[in-house]
Write an enzyme that holds these catalytic residues in place. Structure first.
Site, PDB file in Angstrom:
ATOM      1  CG  ASN A 172      -6.838  -0.969   1.621  1.00 19.10           C
ATOM      2  OD1 ASN A 172      -6.157  -0.464   0.732  1.00 19.10           O
ATOM      3  ND2 ASN A 172      -6.321  -1.512   2.704  1.00 19.10           N
ATOM      4  CB  CYS A 182      -0.927   0.018   1.198  1.00 25.20           C
ATOM      5  SG  CYS A 182      -1.927  -1.466   1.337  1.00 25.20           S
ATOM      6  CG  HIS A 224      -3.320   3.353   2.506  1.00 26.80           C
ATOM      7  ND1 HIS A 224      -3.907   3.056   1.311  1.00 26.80           N
ATOM      8  CD2 HIS A 224      -3.262   2.182   3.206  1.00 26.80           C
ATOM      9  CE1 HIS A 224      -4.191   1.762   1.278  1.00 26.80           C
ATOM     10  NE2 HIS A 224      -3.806   1.211   2.416  1.00 26.80           N
TER      11      HIS A 224
HETATM   12  O1  UT7 Z   1      -3.743  -1.361   3.603  1.00 22.84           O
HETATM   13  C1  UT7 Z   1      -3.215  -1.947   4.743  1.00 22.84           C
HETATM   14  C2  UT7 Z   1      -3.997  -3.153   5.072  1.00 22.84           C
HETATM   15  N1  UT7 Z   1      -4.833  -3.281   6.150  1.00 22.84           N
HETATM   16  C3  UT7 Z   1      -5.383  -2.428   7.028  1.00 22.84           C
HETATM   17  O2  UT7 Z   1      -5.215  -1.277   7.070  1.00 22.84           O
HETATM   18  C4  UT7 Z   1      -6.291  -3.026   8.046  1.00 22.84           C
HETATM   19  C5  UT7 Z   1      -5.942  -2.670   9.444  1.00 22.84           C
HETATM   20  N2  UT7 Z   1      -6.859  -3.260  10.380  1.00 22.84           N
HETATM   21  C6  UT7 Z   1      -8.168  -2.908  10.467  1.00 22.84           C
HETATM   22  O3  UT7 Z   1      -8.639  -2.038   9.749  1.00 22.84           O
HETATM   23  C7  UT7 Z   1      -8.993  -3.578  11.536  1.00 22.84           C
HETATM   24  O4  UT7 Z   1      -8.168  -4.430  12.298  1.00 22.84           O
HETATM   25  C8  UT7 Z   1     -10.207  -4.377  10.994  1.00 22.84           C
HETATM   26  C9  UT7 Z   1     -11.255  -3.425  10.463  1.00 22.84           C
HETATM   27  C10 UT7 Z   1      -9.751  -5.317   9.907  1.00 22.84           C
HETATM   28  C11 UT7 Z   1     -10.829  -5.167  12.135  1.00 22.84           C
HETATM   29  O5  UT7 Z   1     -11.092  -4.335  13.222  1.00 22.84           O
HETATM   30  P1  UT7 Z   1     -10.628  -4.758  14.710  1.00 22.84           P
HETATM   31  O6  UT7 Z   1     -11.059  -3.647  15.601  1.00 22.84           O
HETATM   32  O7  UT7 Z   1      -9.165  -5.037  14.663  1.00 22.84           O
HETATM   33  O8  UT7 Z   1     -11.507  -6.028  15.002  1.00 22.84           O
HETATM   34  P2  UT7 Z   1     -11.090  -7.586  15.160  1.00 22.84           P
HETATM   35  O9  UT7 Z   1     -10.339  -8.065  13.982  1.00 22.84           O
HETATM   36  O10 UT7 Z   1     -10.459  -7.759  16.469  1.00 22.84           O
HETATM   37  O11 UT7 Z   1     -12.513  -8.253  15.151  1.00 22.84           O
HETATM   38  C12 UT7 Z   1     -13.548  -7.915  16.076  1.00 22.84           C
HETATM   39  C13 UT7 Z   1     -14.701  -8.879  15.890  1.00 22.84           C
HETATM   40  C14 UT7 Z   1     -14.274 -10.332  15.901  1.00 22.84           C
HETATM   41  O12 UT7 Z   1     -15.282 -11.075  16.557  1.00 22.84           O
HETATM   42  P3  UT7 Z   1     -15.043 -11.593  18.059  1.00 22.84           P
HETATM   43  O13 UT7 Z   1     -13.832 -12.476  17.969  1.00 22.84           O
HETATM   44  O14 UT7 Z   1     -14.835 -10.354  18.880  1.00 22.84           O
HETATM   45  O15 UT7 Z   1     -16.321 -12.317  18.348  1.00 22.84           O
HETATM   46  C15 UT7 Z   1     -14.277 -10.720  14.436  1.00 22.84           C
HETATM   47  O16 UT7 Z   1     -14.509 -12.072  14.235  1.00 22.84           O
HETATM   48  O17 UT7 Z   1     -15.313  -8.643  14.608  1.00 22.84           O
HETATM   49  C16 UT7 Z   1     -15.415  -9.885  13.905  1.00 22.84           C
HETATM   50  N3  UT7 Z   1     -15.346  -9.649  12.478  1.00 22.84           N
HETATM   51  C17 UT7 Z   1     -16.427  -9.405  11.705  1.00 22.84           C
HETATM   52  N4  UT7 Z   1     -17.729  -9.318  11.991  1.00 22.84           N
HETATM   53  C18 UT7 Z   1     -18.569  -9.047  10.983  1.00 22.84           C
HETATM   54  C19 UT7 Z   1     -14.247  -9.612  11.695  1.00 22.84           C
HETATM   55  N5  UT7 Z   1     -14.581  -9.342  10.425  1.00 22.84           N
HETATM   56  C20 UT7 Z   1     -15.938  -9.226  10.408  1.00 22.84           C
HETATM   57  C21 UT7 Z   1     -16.869  -8.934   9.385  1.00 22.84           C
HETATM   58  N6  UT7 Z   1     -18.167  -8.856   9.736  1.00 22.84           N
HETATM   59  N7  UT7 Z   1     -16.492  -8.708   8.103  1.00 22.84           N
END
Ligand code: UT7
Length: 310
Positions: free
Chosen positions: A265, A112, A235
């Site tokens: 993204n 990215c 970004h």
């Molecule tokens: O370009 C560079 C690449 N990447 C990025 O910039 C991404 C950086 N990271 C992020 O943007 C965030 O980490 C995410 C948006 C991907 C996730 O947010 P988070 O606050 O880190 O949440 P998490 O991964 O810890 O997930 C929280 C909950 C989990 O459930 P439990 O374990 O708390 O029950 C996940 O299973 O959200 C769940 N979850 C979803 N729920 C519904 C994960 N993906 C989804 C989804 N829909 N698509």
């Protein structure tokens, strides 16, 4: 003499994939995606549109916008992690199609942050007088490495391309400062084998820290203060990460680029795509001080401070 961006262009596929469409395919919700990422929809390229096709379309627009001829381009740099194939490079594929017969060509792999790496590399060649014009493209077809069974990643990404011509600009304008960096120890948090895999939490923490730090660093290196910044183009990965960098600079909401809601993204393409929309919609004007900042897999990061205009 400074190098600057003298023309820009973008291409996004016409097919829109909404959060409602994703709700039908996997266990997710519009509510979760909007709240956690700011994304409402993204563009997906079909089988007839590979990475090089999108790169070509954005490049044509940037060349036209710059008012130059393809033969005048000395170097083509394409930042992508989703090339049509490992080789030949996307840059050589578009060199032929553009008729840029005097250009050298290579691809850059910095995820990215790739467009930032490309522009900074181009700046060196322009300011040393080696090349007059350099085409830099950020392009991704992330849909082809997305695991559509993995809700942790499938909802985040989109396809598209953004391009710029880097050339000489008038006194005082252009790229005032830059920062590039990498930390290979974080490679395990965001990588591809067959599909893209990500430890979202780790990347999130890194991104919030690095985006803010790099933005502050390029402002200082340019001899400016935070108050001098007219517009921030981060970004477009996640609205919460973008907001953290905006707050670090103390900028109001309207001074930050936001296209993540409509394109998701798009990795290396996100900053130049946003720039094109910001110019078209009047948010970026001549003599504005812009800060662009990106981060991504590698881990890599890069930032630029630019006084806009030719
Ligand atoms: O370009 C560079 C690449 N990447 C990025 O910039 C991404 C950086 N990271 C992020 O943007 C965030 O980490 C995410 C948006 C991907 C996730 O947010 P988070 O606050 O880190 O949440 P998490 O991964 O810890 O997930 C929280 C909950 C989990 O459930 P439990 O374990 O708390 O029950 C996940 O299973 O959200 C769940 N979850 C979803 N729920 C519904 C994960 N993906 C989804 C989804 N829909 N698509």
């Amino acid at each position: 003499m400074n190098a600057g961006l003298i023309g820009v262009g973008k291409y996004v596929p016409s097919q829109i994939l909404t959060n409602a469409d994703l709700e039908k395919r996997m266990d997710t919700s519009d509510e979760w995606i909007r709240t956690m990422t700011g994304i409402e929809e993204r563009r997906i390229a079909d089988d007839s549109m590979d990475t090089s096709d999108m790169a070509y379309n954005a490049a044509v627009e940037a060349i036209r916008h710059a008012g130059i001829k393809a033969e005048e381009i000395g170097l083509i740099l394409v930042a992508t992690v989703t090339p049509d194939r490992p080789f030949p490079s996307v840059s050589t594929m578009i060199q032929e199609r553009l008729g840029a017969k005097n250009a050298a060509a290579m691809d850059i792999s910095a995820a990215c942050a790739g467009f930032m790496y490309g522009v900074v590399t181009a700046k060196q060649f322009v300011e040393s007088g080696v090349y007059d014009y350099i085409l830099v493209v950020g392009v991704e077809k992330l849909s082809k490495i997305t695991d559509w069974e993995d809700r942790n990643t499938a909802v985040l990404f989109g396809d598209g391309a953004g391009a710029a011509i880097v050339g000489k600009v008038s006194e005082g304008r252009g790229i005032l400062s830059f920062e590039l960096g990498a930390d290979g120890s974080g490679g395990k948090h965001l990588y591809q084998d067959k599909y893209l895999h990500m430890n979202g939490r780790e990347v999130f923490k890194f991104a919030v820290r690095q985006m803010g730090e790099s933005a502050v660093n390029v402002i200082e290196k340019a001899g400016l203060e935070k108050e001098d910044v007219d517009f921030l183009i981060p970004h477009q990965a996640n609205i919460r990460i973008m907001e953290a960098s905006r707050e670090r600079l103390g900028l109001p909401v309207e001074k930050m680029s936001k296209t993540v809601h409509k394109y998701g993204n798009t990795s290396a393409a996100s900053i130049p795509i946003s720039l094109v929309d910001d110019l078209a919609e009047g948010r970026v004007k001549d003599d504005d001080i812009l800060v662009m900042v990106g981060f991504g897999g590698g881990l890599t990061w890069g930032a630029l401070c630019i006084k806009w205009g030719r």
